[in-house]
Motif scaffolding. Structure first.
Motif, PDB file in Angstrom:
ATOM      1  N   ALA A  43      15.424  -6.086  31.590  1.00 48.44           N
ATOM      2  CA  ALA A  43      16.259  -4.902  31.387  1.00 48.44           C
ATOM      3  C   ALA A  43      15.686  -4.086  30.233  1.00 48.44           C
ATOM      4  CB  ALA A  43      17.684  -5.336  31.075  1.00 48.44           C
ATOM      5  N   MET A  44      16.148  -2.879  30.116  1.00 47.06           N
ATOM      6  CA  MET A  44      15.700  -1.993  29.034  1.00 47.06           C
ATOM      7  C   MET A  44      15.991  -2.607  27.669  1.00 47.06           C
ATOM      8  SD  MET A  44      14.299   0.675  30.189  1.00 47.06           S
ATOM      9  CE  MET A  44      14.440   2.299  29.519  1.00 47.06           C
ATOM     10  N   GLY A  45      15.229  -2.173  26.677  1.00 51.99           N
ATOM     11  CA  GLY A  45      15.525  -2.532  25.295  1.00 51.99           C
ATOM     12  C   GLY A  45      15.154  -3.934  24.877  1.00 51.99           C
ATOM     13  N   GLN A  46      14.240  -4.562  25.589  1.00 53.26           N
ATOM     14  CA  GLN A  46      13.804  -5.906  25.177  1.00 53.26           C
ATOM     15  C   GLN A  46      12.341  -5.865  24.745  1.00 53.26           C
ATOM     16  OE1 GLN A  46      15.075  -8.289  28.655  1.00 53.26           O
ATOM     17  NE2 GLN A  46      16.607  -9.171  27.316  1.00 53.26           N
ATOM     18  N   GLN A  47      12.001  -4.845  23.956  1.00 48.17           N
ATOM     19  CA  GLN A  47      10.602  -4.630  23.564  1.00 48.17           C
ATOM     20  C   GLN A  47       9.961  -5.840  22.897  1.00 48.17           C
ATOM     21  OE1 GLN A  47      12.398  -1.878  24.263  1.00 48.17           O
ATOM     22  NE2 GLN A  47      10.719  -1.272  25.570  1.00 48.17           N
ATOM     23  N   LYS A  48      10.699  -6.504  22.038  1.00 48.40           N
ATOM     24  CA  LYS A  48      10.147  -7.664  21.334  1.00 48.40           C
ATOM     25  C   LYS A  48       9.755  -8.746  22.348  1.00 48.40           C
ATOM     26  CE  LYS A  48      11.359 -11.109  17.861  1.00 48.40           C
ATOM     27  NZ  LYS A  48      11.331 -12.245  18.819  1.00 48.40           N
ATOM     28  N   MET A  49      10.610  -8.930  23.332  1.00 49.12           N
ATOM     29  CA  MET A  49      10.354  -9.929  24.376  1.00 49.12           C
ATOM     30  C   MET A  49       9.137  -9.532  25.214  1.00 49.12           C
ATOM     31  SD  MET A  49      12.721 -12.235  24.127  1.00 49.12           S
ATOM     32  CE  MET A  49      13.910 -12.916  25.245  1.00 49.12           C
ATOM     33  N   VAL A  50       8.984  -8.232  25.451  1.00 46.30           N
ATOM     34  CA  VAL A  50       7.848  -7.741  26.235  1.00 46.30           C
ATOM     35  C   VAL A  50       6.552  -8.122  25.540  1.00 46.30           C
ATOM     36  CG1 VAL A  50       6.694  -5.698  27.129  1.00 46.30           C
ATOM     37  CG2 VAL A  50       9.179  -5.818  27.153  1.00 46.30           C
ATOM     38  N   ILE A 108      12.894 -12.289  32.200  1.00 48.54           N
ATOM     39  CA  ILE A 108      12.806 -12.861  30.856  1.00 48.54           C
ATOM     40  C   ILE A 108      14.058 -13.666  30.523  1.00 48.54           C
ATOM     41  CG2 ILE A 108      12.791 -12.325  28.377  1.00 48.54           C
ATOM     42  CD1 ILE A 108      10.735 -10.211  28.883  1.00 48.54           C
ATOM     43  N   THR A 109      15.229 -13.072  30.724  1.00 50.88           N
ATOM     44  CA  THR A 109      16.479 -13.713  30.318  1.00 50.88           C
ATOM     45  C   THR A 109      17.091 -14.484  31.479  1.00 50.88           C
ATOM     46  OG1 THR A 109      16.791 -11.763  28.944  1.00 50.88           O
ATOM     47  CG2 THR A 109      18.630 -13.285  29.075  1.00 50.88           C
ATOM     48  N   MET A 110      16.991 -15.827  31.403  1.00 58.72           N
ATOM     49  CA  MET A 110      17.537 -16.693  32.452  1.00 58.72           C
ATOM     50  C   MET A 110      18.107 -17.956  31.818  1.00 58.72           C
ATOM     51  SD  MET A 110      14.614 -16.549  35.429  1.00 58.72           S
ATOM     52  CE  MET A 110      13.256 -17.008  34.348  1.00 58.72           C
ATOM     53  N   PRO A 111      19.029 -18.608  32.536  1.00 56.80           N
ATOM     54  CA  PRO A 111      19.564 -19.880  32.029  1.00 56.80           C
ATOM     55  C   PRO A 111      18.538 -21.008  32.167  1.00 56.80           C
ATOM     56  CG  PRO A 111      20.445 -19.414  34.206  1.00 56.80           C
ATOM     57  CD  PRO A 111      19.633 -18.211  33.803  1.00 56.80           C
ATOM     58  N   VAL A 112      18.845 -22.169  31.626  1.00 60.32           N
ATOM     59  CA  VAL A 112      18.033 -23.394  31.660  1.00 60.32           C
ATOM     60  C   VAL A 112      16.736 -23.225  30.867  1.00 60.32           C
ATOM     61  CG1 VAL A 112      17.013 -25.248  33.054  1.00 60.32           C
ATOM     62  CG2 VAL A 112      19.002 -24.002  33.920  1.00 60.32           C
ATOM     63  N   MET A 113      15.866 -22.309  31.314  1.00 60.18           N
ATOM     64  CA  MET A 113      14.623 -22.011  30.593  1.00 60.18           C
ATOM     65  C   MET A 113      14.318 -20.539  30.808  1.00 60.18           C
ATOM     66  SD  MET A 113      10.747 -23.373  31.355  1.00 60.18           S
ATOM     67  CE  MET A 113      10.806 -25.003  30.650  1.00 60.18           C
ATOM     68  N   ASN A 114      14.037 -19.811  29.725  1.00 64.69           N
ATOM     69  CA  ASN A 114      13.778 -18.375  29.887  1.00 64.69           C
ATOM     70  C   ASN A 114      12.356 -18.099  30.381  1.00 64.69           C
ATOM     71  OD1 ASN A 114      11.952 -18.120  27.670  1.00 64.69           O
ATOM     72  ND2 ASN A 114      13.642 -17.824  26.246  1.00 64.69           N
ATOM     73  N   GLY A 115      12.106 -16.835  30.696  1.00 63.08           N
ATOM     74  CA  GLY A 115      10.823 -16.443  31.253  1.00 63.08           C
ATOM     75  C   GLY A 115       9.651 -16.624  30.311  1.00 63.08           C
TER      76      GLY A 115
END
Length: 119
Positions: free
Chosen positions: A82-89, A54-61
Motif C-alpha cells: 500500500a502507499m506510504g511504506q517507503q521505508k519497507m520498499v 509486504i504486510t502479512m501475518p505469520v511472516m511478512n514479505g
C-alpha cells in the motif's frame, strides 16, 4: 509463458493481480496468504516470478524475500504494498526485490514490472 506465484493475505488482491497477470499472458501457478506459505510454495512450484505483499501475518514479505533469496539467489520477486511504506520498499529492494508495485494495482504498472522481471 511466465509462471507466477502470488502471495498476499487479501484474497481480493490476489484475485485482482491474478486477472491482470492472465491478461499479460502469465500463468498463476499458486497463491499464498503469508510469508511462510510463500517460501513453501516457492520451493514446491519453482515459479519464474513471485509477487509478494509486504504486510502479512505469520511472516511478512521482507522476511520471506530474504529466505527465498537464500534458497535461490536468482529468484525474481516483485514486492507489492500500500502507499506510504517507503521505508519497507527500501528494505525490500535491499533484500533483493527486482521491482515494486503499489496497491491499488495499476494494470499497466503491473505489466511493466512483469516485463522487466522477464528481461
Amino acid at each position: 509463458m511466465a509462471k507466477v506465484l502470488i502471495v498476499d493475505d487479501a484474497k481480493f488482491m490476489r484475485m485482482t493481480l491474478s486477472n491482470i497477470l492472465k491478461k499479460a499472458n502469465c500463468e498463476v501457478v499458486g497463491e499464498g496468504e503469508n510469508g511462510k506459505e510463500a517460501i513453501e510454495l516457492y520451493q514446491a512450484l519453482k515459479p519464474d516470478i513471485v509477487t509478494l505483499d509486504i504486510t502479512m501475518p505469520v511472516m511478512n514479505g521482507i522476511e520471506a524475500i530474504k529466505t527465498i533469496k537464500q534458497i535461490d539467489p536468482k529468484a525474481k520477486v516483485i514486492m507489492c504494498s500500500a502507499m506510504g511504506q517507503q521505508k519497507m520498499v527500501v528494505e525490500a529492494i535491499e533484500a533483493g526485490a527486482i521491482d515494486f508495485i503499489v496497491k491499488p494495482f495499476d494494470e499497466s504498472r503491473v505489466m511493466e514490472a512483469i516485463a522487466r522481471a522477464l528481461m
